[in-house]
Design a protein around this motif. Structure first.
Motif, PDB file in Angstrom:
ATOM      1  N   ASP A 178       0.288   0.727  -5.046  1.00 21.33           N
ATOM      2  CA  ASP A 178      -0.701   0.141  -4.036  1.00 21.33           C
ATOM      3  C   ASP A 178      -1.189  -1.119  -4.743  1.00 21.33           C
ATOM      4  O   ASP A 178      -2.049  -1.214  -5.693  1.00 21.33           O
ATOM      5  CB  ASP A 178      -1.765   1.131  -3.690  1.00 21.33           C
ATOM      6  CG  ASP A 178      -2.833   0.408  -2.772  1.00 21.33           C
ATOM      7  OD1 ASP A 178      -2.694  -0.776  -2.551  1.00 21.33           O
ATOM      8  OD2 ASP A 178      -3.466   1.344  -1.884  1.00 21.33           O
ATOM      9  N   MET A 179      -1.087  -2.378  -4.331  1.00 21.34           N
ATOM     10  CA  MET A 179      -1.367  -3.564  -4.855  1.00 21.34           C
ATOM     11  C   MET A 179      -3.074  -3.951  -4.231  1.00 21.34           C
ATOM     12  O   MET A 179      -3.330  -5.131  -4.418  1.00 21.34           O
ATOM     13  CB  MET A 179      -0.497  -4.716  -4.841  1.00 21.34           C
ATOM     14  CG  MET A 179       0.672  -4.447  -5.818  1.00 21.34           C
ATOM     15  SD  MET A 179       2.067  -6.073  -6.027  1.00 21.34           S
ATOM     16  CE  MET A 179       0.940  -7.125  -6.720  1.00 21.34           C
ATOM     17  N   GLY A 180      -3.128  -3.161  -3.317  1.00 20.99           N
ATOM     18  CA  GLY A 180      -4.487  -3.586  -2.366  1.00 20.99           C
ATOM     19  C   GLY A 180      -4.201  -4.321  -1.355  1.00 20.99           C
ATOM     20  O   GLY A 180      -2.785  -4.791  -1.202  1.00 20.99           O
ATOM     21  N   GLY A 181      -4.890  -4.459  -0.298  1.00 23.58           N
ATOM     22  CA  GLY A 181      -4.792  -5.280   0.884  1.00 23.58           C
ATOM     23  C   GLY A 181      -3.558  -4.892   2.020  1.00 23.58           C
ATOM     24  O   GLY A 181      -3.095  -5.421   2.542  1.00 23.58           O
ATOM     25  N   GLY A 182      -3.457  -3.330   1.673  1.00 19.48           N
ATOM     26  CA  GLY A 182      -2.257  -3.092   2.398  1.00 19.48           C
ATOM     27  C   GLY A 182      -0.964  -3.242   2.020  1.00 19.48           C
ATOM     28  O   GLY A 182       0.263  -2.783   2.527  1.00 19.48           O
ATOM     29  N   PHE A 183      -0.850  -3.883   0.777  1.00 20.23           N
ATOM     30  CA  PHE A 183       0.581  -4.206   0.407  1.00 20.23           C
ATOM     31  C   PHE A 183       0.900  -3.131  -0.725  1.00 20.23           C
ATOM     32  O   PHE A 183       0.308  -3.111  -1.643  1.00 20.23           O
ATOM     33  CB  PHE A 183       0.586  -5.631  -0.227  1.00 20.23           C
ATOM     34  CG  PHE A 183       1.988  -5.858  -0.853  1.00 20.23           C
ATOM     35  CD1 PHE A 183       3.075  -5.944  -0.176  1.00 20.23           C
ATOM     36  CD2 PHE A 183       2.076  -6.448  -1.929  1.00 20.23           C
ATOM     37  CE1 PHE A 183       4.329  -6.137  -0.571  1.00 20.23           C
ATOM     38  CE2 PHE A 183       3.377  -6.719  -2.587  1.00 20.23           C
ATOM     39  CZ  PHE A 183       4.522  -6.826  -1.996  1.00 20.23           C
TER      40      PHE A 183
END
Length: 146
Positions: free
Chosen positions: A73-78
């Motif tokens: 999970d790289m954040g921002g839904g990515f």
């Protein structure tokens, strides 16, 4: 063992090298699943960053470790998929420096093949690229990184 070519911007390659992972084709799992433990991955970076200045260079080379393809999970839904890679200490090499020696570049419209983002490479191309980057693989790509 197989040698693979991944097409990724230099900025993204550097993130992977720093973290010891490979991420291909905008985070898709399937390209990573095609590779096996012990395979080699060479990154070709057409640009410095996504949408950035042209670079056209081989920017990293490493050997796949383990078999696990995992999400991160790289954040921002990515949430891209990754694989662990042990990268060699290698120098960046401009494509133009070795282009005449590469089988990849000898076929018409070879640039179209790069648009797939991930493709297998033959032993001759892998050896040429690795040598230019200062990495000396043994026969059959069985080199252990020091």
């Amino acid at each position: 063992m197989t040698a693979w070519l991944g097409v990724v911007s230099r900025a993204h390659v550097q993130r992977g090298v720093g973290g010891g992972f490979a991420q291909l084709c905008h985070g898709k799992a399937q390209p990573l699943r095609r590779m096996r433990r012990g395979d080699w991955l060479v990154y070709y970076s057409p640009t410095t960053e996504m949408g950035g200045d042209a670079l056209r260079a081989f920017t990293a080379i490493g050997q796949l470790e383990g078999e696990e393809v995992y999400s991160y999970d790289m954040g921002g839904g990515f949430v891209p998929y990754r694989r662990d890679v042990r990268y060699a200490d290698a120098k960046e090499v401009a494509l133009d420096m070795i282009k005449p020696k590469l089988e990849l570049c000898a076929v018409p419209n070879w640039g179209m093949a790069l648009r797939r983002g991930h493709l297998p490479r033959g032993a001759a191309d892998f050896a040429t690229i690795a040598a230019a980057m200062g990495v000396r693989p043994a026969k059959g790509f069985g080199m252990e990184l020091e």
